[in-house]
Write an enzyme that holds these catalytic residues in place. Structure first.
Site, PDB file in Angstrom:
ATOM      1  N   ILE A   1      40.688  14.860  35.925  1.00 19.28           N
ATOM      2  CA  ILE A   1      39.920  14.632  37.151  1.00 19.28           C
ATOM      3  C   ILE A   1      39.436  13.186  37.163  1.00 19.28           C
ATOM      4  O   ILE A   1      38.912  12.689  36.166  1.00 19.28           O
ATOM      5  CB  ILE A   1      38.763  15.645  37.249  1.00 19.28           C
ATOM      6  CG1 ILE A   1      39.387  17.038  37.445  1.00 19.28           C
ATOM      7  CG2 ILE A   1      37.825  15.305  38.405  1.00 19.28           C
ATOM      8  CD1 ILE A   1      38.412  18.168  37.532  1.00 19.28           C
ATOM      9  N   LEU A   2      39.653  12.515  38.279  1.00 20.56           N
ATOM     10  CA  LEU A   2      39.301  11.093  38.391  1.00 20.56           C
ATOM     11  C   LEU A   2      37.835  10.950  38.799  1.00 20.56           C
ATOM     12  O   LEU A   2      37.326  11.760  39.585  1.00 20.56           O
ATOM     13  CB  LEU A   2      40.214  10.434  39.424  1.00 20.56           C
ATOM     14  CG  LEU A   2      41.706  10.497  39.040  1.00 20.56           C
ATOM     15  CD1 LEU A   2      42.589  10.211  40.247  1.00 20.56           C
ATOM     16  CD2 LEU A   2      41.997   9.520  37.918  1.00 20.56           C
TER      17      LEU A   2
ATOM     18  N   HIS B   1      49.422  19.705  45.413  1.00 16.01           N
ATOM     19  CA  HIS B   1      48.765  20.912  44.889  1.00 16.01           C
ATOM     20  C   HIS B   1      49.664  22.112  45.187  1.00 16.01           C
ATOM     21  O   HIS B   1      50.162  22.239  46.302  1.00 16.01           O
ATOM     22  CB  HIS B   1      47.396  21.084  45.559  1.00 16.01           C
ATOM     23  CG  HIS B   1      46.634  22.243  45.021  1.00 16.01           C
ATOM     24  ND1 HIS B   1      45.938  22.185  43.838  1.00 16.01           N
ATOM     25  CD2 HIS B   1      46.497  23.513  45.483  1.00 16.01           C
ATOM     26  CE1 HIS B   1      45.383  23.362  43.594  1.00 16.01           C
ATOM     27  NE2 HIS B   1      45.703  24.188  44.576  1.00 16.01           N
TER      28      HIS B   1
ATOM     29  N   ASN C   1      58.545  16.534  39.541  1.00 16.54           N
ATOM     30  CA  ASN C   1      58.242  15.862  40.818  1.00 16.54           C
ATOM     31  C   ASN C   1      58.462  14.356  40.711  1.00 16.54           C
ATOM     32  O   ASN C   1      58.967  13.731  41.652  1.00 16.54           O
ATOM     33  CB  ASN C   1      56.818  16.164  41.266  1.00 16.54           C
ATOM     34  CG  ASN C   1      56.719  17.487  41.998  1.00 16.54           C
ATOM     35  OD1 ASN C   1      57.149  17.620  43.136  1.00 16.54           O
ATOM     36  ND2 ASN C   1      56.166  18.483  41.312  1.00 16.54           N
TER      37      ASN C   1
ATOM     38  N   GLY D   1      57.169  16.528  34.710  1.00 19.20           N
ATOM     39  CA  GLY D   1      57.574  15.385  35.532  1.00 19.20           C
ATOM     40  C   GLY D   1      58.741  15.661  36.466  1.00 19.20           C
ATOM     41  O   GLY D   1      59.426  14.739  36.893  1.00 19.20           O
TER      42      GLY D   1
ATOM     43  N   ASN E   1      47.846  13.471  46.062  1.00 22.69           N
ATOM     44  CA  ASN E   1      48.115  14.491  45.051  1.00 22.69           C
ATOM     45  C   ASN E   1      48.969  15.582  45.666  1.00 22.69           C
ATOM     46  O   ASN E   1      48.951  15.771  46.878  1.00 22.69           O
ATOM     47  CB  ASN E   1      46.778  15.096  44.590  1.00 22.69           C
ATOM     48  CG  ASN E   1      46.942  16.194  43.556  1.00 22.69           C
ATOM     49  OD1 ASN E   1      47.686  16.036  42.575  1.00 22.69           O
ATOM     50  ND2 ASN E   1      46.275  17.318  43.767  1.00 22.69           N
TER      51      ASN E   1
END
Ligand code: GRF
Length: 187
Positions: A86-87, A103, A14, A12, A101
């Site tokens: 993954i959604l 990456h 970020n 966490g 998101n």
């Protein structure tokens, strides 16, 4: 004021940067209303420290539906900050244009299923890339293929390791993630 929901799975750092950026008004017009994790993780401690409501929704059969139900109706942006699930396509379509998101590479290179965490940095080193970085992008059903919002570049040194590269990329993430959120939420 825009309402953010942050989804997390890891340490966490970020999330913490986002919370700090809101505090010092680098992010000027948004607040985090809820943090959701898919497992017990360090990120929840940051939410707790900032007195932000948080919960865990574990992966299971109805995972994306449970997640959808948990997200308040007044949410403007769903921020994936080190979220490892993954959604579903239905979830992505329901919140189309509202999910972002970060990456840890320069997409479209080094993205897609299996490209997460140290796997990404190891692949970058193996490919003898001269630079890498981080990408903030919209989330669509195709993993890591949504429209790019912002990128930050880091140079690889001659003796770069996956670990040292991960550190460098994290530093650039701490700059571009708050910047991207500000860009999308400012008045
Ligand atoms: C970051 O490197 C991000 O690019 C990736 O997951 C990592 C999360 O790190 N999606 P943290 O939990 O924010 O420290």
């Amino acid at each position: 004021m825009k309402n953010l929901v942050v989804l997390v799975s890891g340490s966490g750092s970020n999330l913490l940067r986002i919370l700090e950026a809101i505090d010092c008004e680098e992010i000027s017009n948004a607040k985090v209303t809820l943090v959701i994790a898919d497992r017990a993780c360090g990120a929840l401690q940051h939410a707790d420290d900032y007195e932000i409501p948080h919960s865990i929704i574990k992966r299971g059969k109805e995972f994306s539906q449970e997640l959808e139900n948990a997200i308040p109706k007044n949410t403007d942006l769903i921020v994936l900050a080190g979220f490892l699930s993954i959604l579903s396509p239905e979830f992505c379509e329901h919140f189309q244009g509202k999910i972002i998101n970060i990456h840890p590479a320069l997409l479209p290179k080094f993205g897609g299923k299996g490209m997460w965490g140290m796997h990404v940095h190891q692949a970058v080193i193996a490919a003898k890339e001269k630079e890498s970085g981080a990408t903030v992008h919209y989330v669509t059903p195709e993993v890591d293929e949504g429209q790019i919002i912002m990128q930050g570049v880091v140079k690889l040194s001659a003796h770069e390791t996956a670990e040292s590269l991960a550190d460098k990329v994290h530093q650039i993430e701490y700059r571009i993630f708050p910047d991207a959120i500000e860009k999308l939420t400012k008045k």
